[in-house]
Design a protein around this motif. Structure first.
Motif, PDB file in Angstrom:
ATOM      1  N   HIS A  48       0.828  -1.207   0.000  1.00 41.39           N
ATOM      2  CA  HIS A  48       0.000   0.000   0.000  1.00 41.39           C
ATOM      3  C   HIS A  48       0.866   1.262   0.000  1.00 41.39           C
ATOM      4  N   ASP A  49       1.965   1.221   0.760  1.00 41.05           N
ATOM      5  CA  ASP A  49       2.786   2.425   0.896  1.00 41.05           C
ATOM      6  C   ASP A  49       4.078   2.071   1.635  1.00 41.05           C
ATOM      7  N   LEU A  50       4.914   3.088   1.828  1.00 41.81           N
ATOM      8  CA  LEU A  50       6.143   2.990   2.612  1.00 41.81           C
ATOM      9  C   LEU A  50       6.063   4.020   3.727  1.00 41.81           C
ATOM     10  N   THR A  51       6.590   3.673   4.900  1.00 39.27           N
ATOM     11  CA  THR A  51       6.656   4.677   5.964  1.00 39.27           C
ATOM     12  C   THR A  51       7.778   5.654   5.643  1.00 39.27           C
ATOM     13  N   PRO A  52       7.708   6.852   6.209  1.00 39.68           N
ATOM     14  CA  PRO A  52       8.839   7.768   6.057  1.00 39.68           C
ATOM     15  C   PRO A  52      10.026   7.257   6.867  1.00 39.68           C
ATOM     16  N   THR A  53      11.203   7.718   6.519  1.00 33.96           N
ATOM     17  CA  THR A  53      12.378   7.369   7.323  1.00 33.96           C
ATOM     18  C   THR A  53      12.478   8.344   8.493  1.00 33.96           C
ATOM     19  N   PHE A  54      13.172   7.937   9.511  1.00 32.92           N
ATOM     20  CA  PHE A  54      13.294   8.771  10.712  1.00 32.92           C
ATOM     21  C   PHE A  54      13.841  10.154  10.374  1.00 32.92           C
ATOM     22  N   SER A  55      14.798  10.215   9.467  1.00 30.76           N
ATOM     23  CA  SER A  55      15.395  11.505   9.108  1.00 30.76           C
ATOM     24  C   SER A  55      14.405  12.440   8.411  1.00 30.76           C
ATOM     25  N   GLU A  56      13.324  11.892   7.884  1.00 30.80           N
ATOM     26  CA  GLU A  56      12.301  12.707   7.222  1.00 30.80           C
ATOM     27  C   GLU A  56      11.255  13.253   8.191  1.00 30.80           C
ATOM     28  N   LEU A  57      11.260  12.743   9.416  1.00 33.12           N
ATOM     29  CA  LEU A  57      10.239  13.154  10.373  1.00 33.12           C
ATOM     30  C   LEU A  57      10.568  14.515  10.953  1.00 33.12           C
TER      31      LEU A  57
END
Length: 129
Positions: A48-57
């Motif tokens: 369905h999708d990919l989570t963001p990476t920690f550095s993108e938060l």
């Protein structure tokens, strides 16, 4: 031998037809297209999708700062208005989530996904929904 346990995951997803797959694995940094090439069509179409990476938060709550994968999953759920919806994560690195997290099915990183993990995933998902 990466991805050698995919048939087990395929079997679980056949048993859970409404479950949507959101990838939070480190493999996601290669992009969804690159990841999809490594998956059989039955799994590919379930992504369905990919989570963001920690550095993108941008806004990580203090209590999640030490638990990067949990922060990434929480951010994805929040951004999609799904924080109150049931979800589970298959994870082989316990330290990426707070201890005893009710949404995490821990997998042994040495052996990889096993049938017992699949049974736990299916049972816990069915209890959640």
């Amino acid at each position: 031998m990466y991805f050698c346990r995919l048939p087990l995951l395929e079997g679980a997803l056949e048993r859970l037809p409404l479950l949507q797959v959101v990838i939070s694995s480190t493999w996601r940094v290669r992009g969804i297209d690159s990841l999809a090439l490594r998956l059989p069509p039955t799994l590919r179409q379930r992504i369905h999708d990919l989570t963001p990476t920690f550095s993108e938060l941008g806004d990580v709550p203090d209590q999640l700062y030490a638990y990067r994968r949990e922060a990434e999953c929480t951010a994805w759920l929040r951004d999609h208005g799904l924080l109150s919806r049931p979800w589970l994560a298959l994870e082989d690195r316990a330290w990426l989530f707070r201890p005893f997290h009710k949404h995490v099915v821990l997998v042994d990183g040495e052996t990889g996904l096993k049938q017992v993990d699949i049974e736990e995933l299916v049972a816990r998902y069915r209890r959640l929904v």
